[in-house]
Write a protein that holds these residues in place. Structure first.
Motif, PDB file in Angstrom:
ATOM      1  N   LEU A 227       0.830  -1.200   0.000  1.00  0.00           N
ATOM      2  CA  LEU A 227       0.000   0.000   0.000  1.00  0.00           C
ATOM      3  C   LEU A 227       0.870   1.259   0.000  1.00  0.00           C
ATOM      4  CD1 LEU A 227      -3.000  -0.638   2.444  1.00  0.00           C
ATOM      5  CD2 LEU A 227      -3.051  -0.336  -0.030  1.00  0.00           C
ATOM      6  N   ALA A 228       1.987   1.197   0.712  1.00  0.00           N
ATOM      7  CA  ALA A 228       2.901   2.346   0.716  1.00  0.00           C
ATOM      8  C   ALA A 228       3.418   2.621  -0.686  1.00  0.00           C
ATOM      9  CB  ALA A 228       4.068   2.086   1.674  1.00  0.00           C
ATOM     10  N   LYS A 229       3.719   1.567  -1.421  1.00  0.00           N
ATOM     11  CA  LYS A 229       4.187   1.749  -2.794  1.00  0.00           C
ATOM     12  C   LYS A 229       3.083   2.299  -3.694  1.00  0.00           C
ATOM     13  CE  LYS A 229       7.984  -1.553  -2.964  1.00  0.00           C
ATOM     14  NZ  LYS A 229       8.600  -2.673  -3.702  1.00  0.00           N
ATOM     15  N   LEU A 230       1.847   1.924  -3.400  1.00  0.00           N
ATOM     16  CA  LEU A 230       0.740   2.445  -4.196  1.00  0.00           C
ATOM     17  C   LEU A 230       0.529   3.938  -3.970  1.00  0.00           C
ATOM     18  CD1 LEU A 230      -1.991  -0.338  -3.828  1.00  0.00           C
ATOM     19  CD2 LEU A 230      -0.716   0.252  -5.888  1.00  0.00           C
ATOM     20  N   PHE A 231       0.656   4.375  -2.705  1.00  0.00           N
ATOM     21  CA  PHE A 231       0.332   5.756  -2.380  1.00  0.00           C
ATOM     22  C   PHE A 231       1.525   6.698  -2.449  1.00  0.00           C
ATOM     23  CE2 PHE A 231      -3.448   3.766  -0.544  1.00  0.00           C
ATOM     24  CZ  PHE A 231      -4.427   4.654  -0.975  1.00  0.00           C
ATOM     25  N   SER A 232       2.735   6.173  -2.506  1.00  0.00           N
ATOM     26  CA  SER A 232       3.905   7.051  -2.603  1.00  0.00           C
ATOM     27  C   SER A 232       3.858   7.973  -3.823  1.00  0.00           C
ATOM     28  CB  SER A 232       5.195   6.218  -2.621  1.00  0.00           C
ATOM     29  OG  SER A 232       5.432   5.642  -1.365  1.00  0.00           O
ATOM     30  N   PRO A 233       3.569   7.454  -5.026  1.00  0.00           N
ATOM     31  CA  PRO A 233       3.474   8.360  -6.180  1.00  0.00           C
ATOM     32  C   PRO A 233       2.348   9.377  -6.040  1.00  0.00           C
ATOM     33  CG  PRO A 233       3.640   6.072  -6.899  1.00  0.00           C
ATOM     34  CD  PRO A 233       3.388   6.051  -5.431  1.00  0.00           C
ATOM     35  N   LEU A 234       1.241   8.981  -5.404  1.00  0.00           N
ATOM     36  CA  LEU A 234       0.110   9.896  -5.251  1.00  0.00           C
ATOM     37  C   LEU A 234       0.447  11.032  -4.297  1.00  0.00           C
ATOM     38  CD1 LEU A 234      -2.822   7.314  -5.028  1.00  0.00           C
ATOM     39  CD2 LEU A 234      -2.030   8.610  -7.021  1.00  0.00           C
ATOM     40  N   PHE A 235       1.106  10.721  -3.190  1.00  0.00           N
ATOM     41  CA  PHE A 235       1.509  11.769  -2.252  1.00  0.00           C
ATOM     42  C   PHE A 235       2.575  12.667  -2.864  1.00  0.00           C
ATOM     43  CE2 PHE A 235      -0.843   9.535   0.940  1.00  0.00           C
ATOM     44  CZ  PHE A 235      -1.110  10.468   1.922  1.00  0.00           C
ATOM     45  N   ALA A 236       3.483  12.082  -3.636  1.00  0.00           N
ATOM     46  CA  ALA A 236       4.498  12.901  -4.315  1.00  0.00           C
ATOM     47  C   ALA A 236       3.841  13.862  -5.294  1.00  0.00           C
ATOM     48  CB  ALA A 236       5.498  11.994  -5.045  1.00  0.00           C
ATOM     49  N   LEU A 237       2.872  13.363  -6.051  1.00  0.00           N
ATOM     50  CA  LEU A 237       2.159  14.216  -7.002  1.00  0.00           C
ATOM     51  C   LEU A 237       1.399  15.324  -6.285  1.00  0.00           C
ATOM     52  CD1 LEU A 237       1.314  14.713  -9.939  1.00  0.00           C
ATOM     53  CD2 LEU A 237      -0.583  13.122  -9.592  1.00  0.00           C
ATOM     54  N   MET A 238       0.789  14.992  -5.146  1.00  0.00           N
ATOM     55  CA  MET A 238       0.062  15.996  -4.387  1.00  0.00           C
ATOM     56  C   MET A 238       0.989  17.104  -3.892  1.00  0.00           C
ATOM     57  SD  MET A 238      -1.939  15.615  -0.742  1.00  0.00           S
ATOM     58  CE  MET A 238      -0.378  15.405   0.105  1.00  0.00           C
ATOM     59  N   LEU A 239       2.138  16.720  -3.329  1.00  0.00           N
ATOM     60  CA  LEU A 239       3.080  17.712  -2.813  1.00  0.00           C
ATOM     61  C   LEU A 239       3.647  18.583  -3.925  1.00  0.00           C
ATOM     62  CD1 LEU A 239       4.951  15.541  -0.159  1.00  0.00           C
ATOM     63  CD2 LEU A 239       3.428  17.468   0.293  1.00  0.00           C
ATOM     64  N   LEU A 240       3.972  17.967  -5.051  1.00  0.00           N
ATOM     65  CA  LEU A 240       4.489  18.743  -6.179  1.00  0.00           C
ATOM     66  C   LEU A 240       3.431  19.713  -6.705  1.00  0.00           C
ATOM     67  CD1 LEU A 240       6.494  16.027  -8.168  1.00  0.00           C
ATOM     68  CD2 LEU A 240       7.420  17.940  -6.846  1.00  0.00           C
ATOM     69  N   SER A 241       2.178  19.255  -6.751  1.00  0.00           N
ATOM     70  CA  SER A 241       1.089  20.128  -7.198  1.00  0.00           C
ATOM     71  C   SER A 241       0.915  21.304  -6.243  1.00  0.00           C
ATOM     72  CB  SER A 241      -0.220  19.340  -7.297  1.00  0.00           C
ATOM     73  OG  SER A 241      -0.105  18.270  -8.199  1.00  0.00           O
ATOM     74  N   PHE A 242       1.013  21.019  -4.956  1.00  0.00           N
ATOM     75  CA  PHE A 242       0.890  22.086  -3.959  1.00  0.00           C
ATOM     76  C   PHE A 242       2.014  23.106  -4.099  1.00  0.00           C
ATOM     77  CE2 PHE A 242       2.504  23.481   0.228  1.00  0.00           C
ATOM     78  CZ  PHE A 242       1.483  24.362   0.570  1.00  0.00           C
ATOM     79  N   LEU A 243       3.243  22.614  -4.202  1.00  0.00           N
ATOM     80  CA  LEU A 243       4.384  23.526  -4.318  1.00  0.00           C
ATOM     81  C   LEU A 243       4.311  24.331  -5.609  1.00  0.00           C
ATOM     82  CD1 LEU A 243       7.146  21.066  -3.061  1.00  0.00           C
ATOM     83  CD2 LEU A 243       6.289  23.085  -1.846  1.00  0.00           C
ATOM     84  N   GLY A 244       3.909  23.683  -6.702  1.00  0.00           N
ATOM     85  CA  GLY A 244       3.774  24.397  -7.972  1.00  0.00           C
ATOM     86  C   GLY A 244       2.691  25.459  -7.907  1.00  0.00           C
ATOM     87  N   THR A 245       1.556  25.128  -7.279  1.00  0.00           N
ATOM     88  CA  THR A 245       0.463  26.098  -7.138  1.00  0.00           C
ATOM     89  C   THR A 245       0.878  27.267  -6.261  1.00  0.00           C
ATOM     90  OG1 THR A 245      -1.136  24.294  -7.348  1.00  0.00           O
ATOM     91  CG2 THR A 245      -1.949  26.373  -6.472  1.00  0.00           C
ATOM     92  N   LEU A 246       1.578  26.964  -5.173  1.00  0.00           N
ATOM     93  CA  LEU A 246       2.066  28.022  -4.275  1.00  0.00           C
ATOM     94  C   LEU A 246       3.005  28.968  -5.005  1.00  0.00           C
ATOM     95  CD1 LEU A 246       2.284  29.155  -1.369  1.00  0.00           C
ATOM     96  CD2 LEU A 246       4.170  27.549  -0.993  1.00  0.00           C
ATOM     97  N   LEU A 247       3.894  28.408  -5.813  1.00  0.00           N
ATOM     98  CA  LEU A 247       4.848  29.228  -6.557  1.00  0.00           C
ATOM     99  C   LEU A 247       4.147  30.036  -7.644  1.00  0.00           C
ATOM    100  CD1 LEU A 247       7.881  29.862  -6.945  1.00  0.00           C
ATOM    101  CD2 LEU A 247       7.970  27.988  -8.591  1.00  0.00           C
ATOM    102  N   PHE A 248       3.169  29.411  -8.316  1.00  0.00           N
ATOM    103  CA  PHE A 248       2.488  30.066  -9.435  1.00  0.00           C
ATOM    104  C   PHE A 248       1.571  31.193  -8.962  1.00  0.00           C
ATOM    105  CE2 PHE A 248      -1.160  30.335 -12.339  1.00  0.00           C
ATOM    106  CZ  PHE A 248      -0.495  30.680 -13.514  1.00  0.00           C
ATOM    107  N   THR A 249       0.819  30.935  -7.884  1.00  0.00           N
ATOM    108  CA  THR A 249      -0.141  31.936  -7.413  1.00  0.00           C
ATOM    109  C   THR A 249       0.511  33.006  -6.547  1.00  0.00           C
ATOM    110  OG1 THR A 249      -0.700  30.587  -5.472  1.00  0.00           O
ATOM    111  CG2 THR A 249      -2.013  30.266  -7.479  1.00  0.00           C
ATOM    112  N   GLY A 250       1.592  32.635  -5.864  1.00  0.00           N
ATOM    113  CA  GLY A 250       2.239  33.596  -4.969  1.00  0.00           C
ATOM    114  C   GLY A 250       1.418  33.895  -3.732  1.00  0.00           C
TER     115      GLY A 250
END
Length: 388
Positions: A227-250
């Protein structure tokens, strides 16, 4: 003397059995990998299928009647196809199974149902039950007339439900963290959740749960790491999306009390995913694609931790020290050190400069620091900040 001979014979048989078992596991691993690729492809297909009607103006929120009647057809034909492929069903059997779905789709869509009527609701409730038999025939490999095969399908159905619930719980945690951290920068993800994440996840998870049931004999009690292997890519994608949104919106990060707690919980979850994945990995195996995913997860978590530390520091500078802020600051610093060195070791492992056991040792050696910090919060904080 006969006992000695029997002992040597037993050792010989045991050694040869181990060799044969090890040799037999090599193609099995390839088969499991192939099954994983097929299962994830079908899960993605199920997610795509449930969004296809929207291209023709049939939206989920405005056409609930259509989706109630057709929900089974977004995933069950794909699940049947998975078993037909795995059990190597004859073409004639596959045609009959496909015909069953075609006839069911005709009944579901050609009858002039009154929207919201009783018969439509009954069809939506009973159609998946009827089509589950079609899945069972494919699962049995065309041997549905055998009692043992039917009983295996009963067991499969129960385990599928359990695994699906576990995946749903993990997905719920992922969605909750996503809503919270995006809320800290003023982004409402509810429309995305309702229109994309929920329907795609509900359908795709059925295929993944079925695949997990199928490979349960090869996991040997290591379901948590899987299950950890299943959710690791999903959590990584979520964090990257958050950081990208934070950087883009300011947008400014709002680090209130509940947010501080949630950020720490999120980083702890990421750490648990890392630990469970490490525990399931063969330390002697060469670096692979999942190791790259782990580096992305750790790096994105490291950047999110840095953002959280910045927010905590600003709150302390503006409003002063409180028990919650200091506790969050300390935990984030401890996590920062762990994640930073984990990223370094993982990158060194992938580049061939160190072995995996070094990363494993680092994680296990670092565990006492969390207990020490927890003890400090329990013992020292009441003396520093009072008992209120």
């Amino acid at each position: 003397m006969p006992l000695l001979c029997n002992s040597k014979f037993f050792q010989y048989k045991t050694i040869n059995h181990i060799k044969m078992t090890t040799a037999a596991q090599q193609p099995l691993d390839k088969n499991v990998l192939t099954e994983a690729l097929i299962a994830f492809s079908l899960a993605i297909a199920a997610a795509v299928f449930i969004k296809l009607p929207a291209l023709f103006g049939i939206d989920l929120d405005q056409n609930e009647s259509f989706y109630l009647r057709n929900m089974s057809f977004f995933v069950l034909p794909l699940l049947t196809g998975y078993f037909a492929w795995k059990r190597k069903l004859e073409s004639r059997s596959v045609i009959w199974l496909a015909l069953a779905f075609v006839m069911a789709a005709a009944f579901a869509n050609l009858y002039p149902f009154e929207q919201g009527g009783d018969t439509e609701a009954l069809l939506a409730l009973h159609l998946p039950i009827a089509l589950w038999l079609v899945v069972g025939i494919a699962f049995s490999g065309g041997r549905w007339n055998q009692v043992s095969e039917r009983m295996d399908f009963v067991r499969f159905s129960g385990e599928l439900f359990i695994y699906y619930v576990l995946i749903a719980l993990g997905g719920g945690a992922l969605t909750g963290f996503m809503a919270l951290i995006f809320g800290t920068i003023g982004i409402d993800i509810e429309p995305f959740f309702e229109s994309w994440l929920l329907p795609c996840g509900v359908t795709g998870a059925v295929i993944i749960a079925a695949w997990l049931v199928e490979i349960r004999n090869h996991m040997a009690g290591n379901f948590a790491p899987v299950l950890a292997k299943l959710f690791s890519p999903l959590f990584a994608l979520m964090l990257l999306s958050f950081l990208g949104t934070l950087l883009f919106t300011g947008n400014e990060l709002i680090m209130e009390r509940n947010v501080l707690i949630a950020f720490d919980l999120l980083l702890v979850v990421v750490l648990c995913l890392l630990l469970y994945s490490i525990s399931a990995r063969d330390t002697k195996a060469a670096p692979g694609l999942f190791d790259v995913v782990q580096v992305v997860l750790v790096t994105s978590a490291l950047m999110a931790d840095a953002v959280a530390l910045w927010g905590i520091s600003e709150r302390i500078a503006e409003f002063g020290f409180t028990p919650n802020r200091v506790a969050a600051l300390g935990m984030n610093l401890i996590l920062l050190v762990n994640l930073a060195w984990s990223a370094v070791l993982y990158i060194r492992f992938i580049s061939g400069k160190t072995n995996f056991s070094t990363l494993e040792k680092w994680q296990t050696d670092y565990l006492p620091f969390y207990a020490v910090w927890a003890a400090i919060v329990v013992i020292i904080f009441p003396l520093l900040f009072g008992f209120t």
